[in-house]
Design an enzyme around this catalytic site. Structure first.
Site, PDB file in Angstrom:
ATOM      1  N   HIS A 145      26.518  -7.139  28.624  1.00 16.50           N
ATOM      2  CA  HIS A 145      26.542  -5.994  27.843  1.00 16.50           C
ATOM      3  C   HIS A 145      26.257  -4.581  28.637  1.00 16.50           C
ATOM      4  O   HIS A 145      24.876  -4.363  28.909  1.00 16.50           O
ATOM      5  CB  HIS A 145      26.235  -5.537  26.581  1.00 16.50           C
ATOM      6  N   CYS A 146      27.485  -3.553  28.957  1.00 15.32           N
ATOM      7  CA  CYS A 146      26.765  -2.348  29.775  1.00 15.32           C
ATOM      8  C   CYS A 146      26.351  -1.330  28.831  1.00 15.32           C
ATOM      9  O   CYS A 146      27.355  -0.909  27.950  1.00 15.32           O
ATOM     10  CB  CYS A 146      28.078  -2.049  30.675  1.00 15.32           C
ATOM     11  N   PHE A 147      25.150  -0.658  28.945  1.00 22.98           N
ATOM     12  CA  PHE A 147      24.779   0.211  28.170  1.00 22.98           C
ATOM     13  C   PHE A 147      25.213   1.707  28.721  1.00 22.98           C
ATOM     14  O   PHE A 147      25.090   2.486  27.983  1.00 22.98           O
ATOM     15  CB  PHE A 147      23.280   0.285  28.192  1.00 22.98           C
ATOM     16  N   SER A 151      29.885  -1.048  26.243  1.00 20.25           N
ATOM     17  CA  SER A 151      30.846  -2.017  25.980  1.00 20.25           C
ATOM     18  C   SER A 151      30.697  -3.399  26.654  1.00 20.25           C
ATOM     19  O   SER A 151      29.663  -3.341  27.677  1.00 20.25           O
ATOM     20  CB  SER A 151      32.274  -1.913  26.201  1.00 20.25           C
TER      21      SER A 151
END
Ligand SMILES: [Zn+2]
Ligand SMILES: [Zn+2]
Length: 307
Positions: A145-147, A151
């Site tokens: 999960h990319c902060f 997303s």
């Protein structure tokens, strides 16, 4: 009276009953997105309005050659970074739907071999997909999960994430160079102004009126740019390593290799598609279709590290 010890079955059913299937709050993710977008806009404006004019102004007050090109490059980097950010953020194609099983296994109501039933989505999810409790979806070939984009990086957006990292790396490195050149001209680091480059000392010097707000602002920007540069170097390097190894971040963490002795070029092709598509994607931020659907995988037996 002696209390009866709970059996293993009772403990497990209690644990299962108490599991929280609700989506987690995206506070950290939202903070990451706000940080990135505010940095993107302010650094571009700072570059166009303050840093580039200063860097290219000659001693007689005219603009040095290359100024127009630098302006164009700044805008182009902004477009590449922001559109690849959006293409990574817009990850709808990664979400596992019930149509996926219906298409590949129309005749069965059982969970197909290699697939797993997600207790949260209540869907059968293809191999290599995992549930994200922040997005609250199962994600095809989930990497992480990319902060910064808020997303999940998975099958359909991993290559745009890598291109996004590449452009962020170029942009932050150039921004940090221009920011340092500006500050070094205003407050040379080789003089007693060296202490200004420590953010707390810089804050103090600003509060007592020794330096201007713009200088202090650019110092804070420089610190944020350098932190972003360090993070993006790590992420880009890590992505290239796991792509070369044919793994996702989750698989690398769990020491799972789904392929054995597979050509590195084929692993890169799985993520980036055909070479001409990837080269096109490098210069034009398009949403090109992936070479496969991210649902069907030929899984070889597990290979533990050291075996
Ligand atoms: Zn799920
Ligand atoms: Zn996610």
């Amino acid at each position: 009276m002696q209390r009866r010890q709970a059996t293993l079955k009772e403990k497990l059913s209690e644990h299962y009953r108490k599991r929280d299937f609700k989506a987690k709050k995206q506070t950290a993710s939202t903070a990451g997105v706000v940080f990135f977008l505010s940095m993107l806009v302010t650094v571009v404006l700072e570059g166009l309005v303050v840093l580039l004019p200063r860097y290219y102004t000659t001693d007689d007050g005219s603009m040095a050659s290359g100024y127009r090109f630098a302006q164009f490059l700044c805008i182009w980097l902004f477009i590449e970074t922001s559109v690849n950010w959006y293409n990574t953020y817009y990850d709808v194609a990664n979400r596992v739907t019930k149509e996926m099983k219906a298409t590949h296994y129309p005749a069965t109501s059982e969970t197909p071999p290699g697939w797993k039933n997600c207790p949260t989505c209540l869907l059968d999810a293809p191999p290599r997909s995992h549930h994200c409790s922040l997005c609250n979806y199962c994600i095809l070939k989930r990497d992480h999960h990319c902060f910064v984009t808020g997303s999940c990086v998975g099958y359909h957006n991993q290559r745009t994430f890598v291109v996004f990292c590449l452009y962020t790396l170029i942009s932050t490195a150039w921004a940090a160079f221009l920011q340092f050149c500006y500050l070094n001209e205003e407050l040379p680091i080789s003089t007693y102004w060296a202490s200004f480059y420590f953010p707390l000392a810089g804050l103090w010097q600003y509060l007592v009126g020794a330096v201007s707000f713009i200088n202090f602002f650019i110092l804070i920007h420089l610190c944020c740019t350098l932190v972003s540069l360090g993070l993006v170097v790590f992420f880009l390097f890590w992505q290239l390593v796991i792509i070369a190894r044919g793994q996702t971040s989750f698989e690398a963490w769990k020491q799972i290799s789904i392929y054995r002795r597979r050509a590195v070029l084929n692993n890169f092709r799985d993520v980036f598609g055909e070479l001409q598509n990837f080269l096109l994607l490098l210069v034009v931020p398009l949403r090109l279709p992936m070479p496969a659907d991210g649902i069907k995988w030929v899984i070889e037996p597990k290979e533990e590290k050291g075996h």
